[in-house]
Scaffold this motif. Structure first.
Motif, PDB file in Angstrom:
ATOM      1  N   CYS A 159      37.489  29.441  38.140  1.00  0.00           N
ATOM      2  CA  CYS A 159      36.455  29.799  39.617  1.00  0.00           C
ATOM      3  C   CYS A 159      35.860  31.165  39.679  1.00  0.00           C
ATOM      4  CB  CYS A 159      36.996  29.312  40.492  1.00  0.00           C
ATOM      5  SG  CYS A 159      36.097  28.799  40.893  1.00  0.00           S
ATOM      6  N   LEU A 160      37.066  31.857  38.884  1.00  0.00           N
ATOM      7  CA  LEU A 160      36.338  33.433  39.967  1.00  0.00           C
ATOM      8  C   LEU A 160      36.077  34.103  38.220  1.00  0.00           C
ATOM      9  CD1 LEU A 160      39.478  34.667  41.286  1.00  0.00           C
ATOM     10  CD2 LEU A 160      37.912  34.253  42.634  1.00  0.00           C
ATOM     11  N   THR A 161      36.413  33.761  37.039  1.00  0.00           N
ATOM     12  CA  THR A 161      36.131  34.110  35.895  1.00  0.00           C
ATOM     13  C   THR A 161      34.508  33.566  35.311  1.00  0.00           C
ATOM     14  OG1 THR A 161      37.121  33.028  34.042  1.00  0.00           O
ATOM     15  CG2 THR A 161      37.755  35.572  35.159  1.00  0.00           C
ATOM     16  N   GLN A 162      33.963  31.802  35.860  1.00  0.00           N
ATOM     17  CA  GLN A 162      33.750  31.704  34.723  1.00  0.00           C
ATOM     18  C   GLN A 162      32.524  31.039  35.789  1.00  0.00           C
ATOM     19  OE1 GLN A 162      33.933  31.519  31.197  1.00  0.00           O
ATOM     20  NE2 GLN A 162      35.103  33.231  31.724  1.00  0.00           N
ATOM     21  N   TYR A 163      33.155  30.661  36.848  1.00  0.00           N
ATOM     22  CA  TYR A 163      31.803  29.624  38.627  1.00  0.00           C
ATOM     23  C   TYR A 163      31.095  30.766  38.935  1.00  0.00           C
ATOM     24  CZ  TYR A 163      33.264  25.656  35.298  1.00  0.00           C
ATOM     25  OH  TYR A 163      33.806  24.755  33.919  1.00  0.00           O
ATOM     26  N   ALA A 164      31.878  30.893  39.817  1.00  0.00           N
ATOM     27  CA  ALA A 164      31.325  32.200  40.890  1.00  0.00           C
ATOM     28  C   ALA A 164      30.892  33.110  40.756  1.00  0.00           C
ATOM     29  CB  ALA A 164      33.155  32.444  40.990  1.00  0.00           C
ATOM     30  N   PRO A 165      29.635  33.046  41.303  1.00  0.00           N
ATOM     31  CA  PRO A 165      29.099  34.505  40.945  1.00  0.00           C
ATOM     32  C   PRO A 165      29.478  35.650  41.106  1.00  0.00           C
ATOM     33  CG  PRO A 165      27.902  33.280  43.036  1.00  0.00           C
ATOM     34  CD  PRO A 165      29.186  32.528  42.159  1.00  0.00           C
ATOM     35  N   ARG A 166      29.007  35.979  40.449  1.00  0.00           N
ATOM     36  CA  ARG A 166      29.254  38.344  40.312  1.00  0.00           C
ATOM     37  C   ARG A 166      29.880  38.412  42.149  1.00  0.00           C
ATOM     38  NH1 ARG A 166      29.462  42.242  35.854  1.00  0.00           N
ATOM     39  NH2 ARG A 166      29.396  39.932  34.538  1.00  0.00           N
ATOM     40  N   ALA A 191      33.083  36.695  43.158  1.00  0.00           N
ATOM     41  CA  ALA A 191      33.793  36.016  42.744  1.00  0.00           C
ATOM     42  C   ALA A 191      34.326  38.040  42.569  1.00  0.00           C
ATOM     43  CB  ALA A 191      33.606  36.523  40.958  1.00  0.00           C
ATOM     44  N   ARG A 192      34.131  38.579  42.978  1.00  0.00           N
ATOM     45  CA  ARG A 192      34.593  40.675  42.488  1.00  0.00           C
ATOM     46  C   ARG A 192      34.978  40.044  43.963  1.00  0.00           C
ATOM     47  NH1 ARG A 192      31.116  44.953  41.217  1.00  0.00           N
ATOM     48  NH2 ARG A 192      31.877  44.008  39.058  1.00  0.00           N
ATOM     49  N   PRO A 193      35.280  39.664  44.928  1.00  0.00           N
ATOM     50  CA  PRO A 193      35.432  40.013  46.807  1.00  0.00           C
ATOM     51  C   PRO A 193      36.645  38.996  46.713  1.00  0.00           C
ATOM     52  CG  PRO A 193      33.131  40.136  47.381  1.00  0.00           C
ATOM     53  CD  PRO A 193      33.178  39.616  45.225  1.00  0.00           C
TER      54      PRO A 193
END
Length: 187
Positions: free
Chosen positions: A59-66, A69-71
């Motif tokens: 989810c954090l690497t492929q789906y979430a917006p940057r 995902a970073r926070p």
């Protein structure tokens, strides 16, 4: 090395005896029950933690917006840095009392399965220990898996998408096979 004389006096096999009673004559030192509990708890914890941790990492690497995902990646890394003793105490003090009704229900209806059996002390069971252990290892597995999925070559992902794959198909054919050995290492 210092325990060898005591273990030599032990008439039972250290690994197969289920009793631990140093006050007996002769003393009996056996860890079979402890070893069984440890292995079953660890296997159950991995069965619970791996899908969730891989899902979080994907989810954090492929789906979430940057910008999200970073926070969230920082939060996962922060949770991975919490000492396991803190998770264990939290589990013992907070989670075990909350698990008592669930543990009693599971013991009533699924008590014939050894991991759900309880002798009236509901909440303190192999199942509850597995849940606490799964919560303990989940951030570490998610953090390592997230870093692993960030290393997948972008060309592989774009090639799969260019051939008409959906995002999930791209993950199945480009991301997961590339990270299989790393996922095993993370676990």
């Amino acid at each position: 090395q210092q325990a060898l004389p005591a273990l030599r006096q032990n008439p039972a096999n250290f690994l197969t005896e289920t009793r631990w009673n140093p006050d007996d004559t002769p003393s009996v030192f056996g860890i079979a029950a402890l070893l069984y509990g440890t292995l079953v708890t660890a296997v159950l914890a991995m069965v619970m933690a791996m899908p969730v941790a891989v899902g979080v990492a994907l989810c954090l690497t492929q789906y979430a917006p940057r910008r999200l995902a970073r926070p969230m990646g920082y939060v996962v890394d922060l949770l991975a840095a919490v000492p396991s003793v803190v998770y264990g105490l939290w589990g013992l003090i907070y989670l075990v009392p909350k698990m008592v009704p669930l543990s009693a229900w599971i013991s009533t209806y699924f008590g014939w399965i050894p991991i759900f059996t309880s002798d009236g002390i509901f909440g303190k069971s192999i199942f509850t220990a597995s849940v606490v252990l799964a919560i303990m290892v989940l951030p570490v597995i998610a953090a390592v898996s997230r870093e692993l999925f960030l290393q997948v070559p972008r060309e592989n992902q774009e090639a799969a998408l260019a051939l008409g794959s959906t995002r999930w198909e791209m993950i199945r054919v480009a991301v997961l096979p590339y990270g299989r050995s790393g996922l095993i290492s993370a676990a």
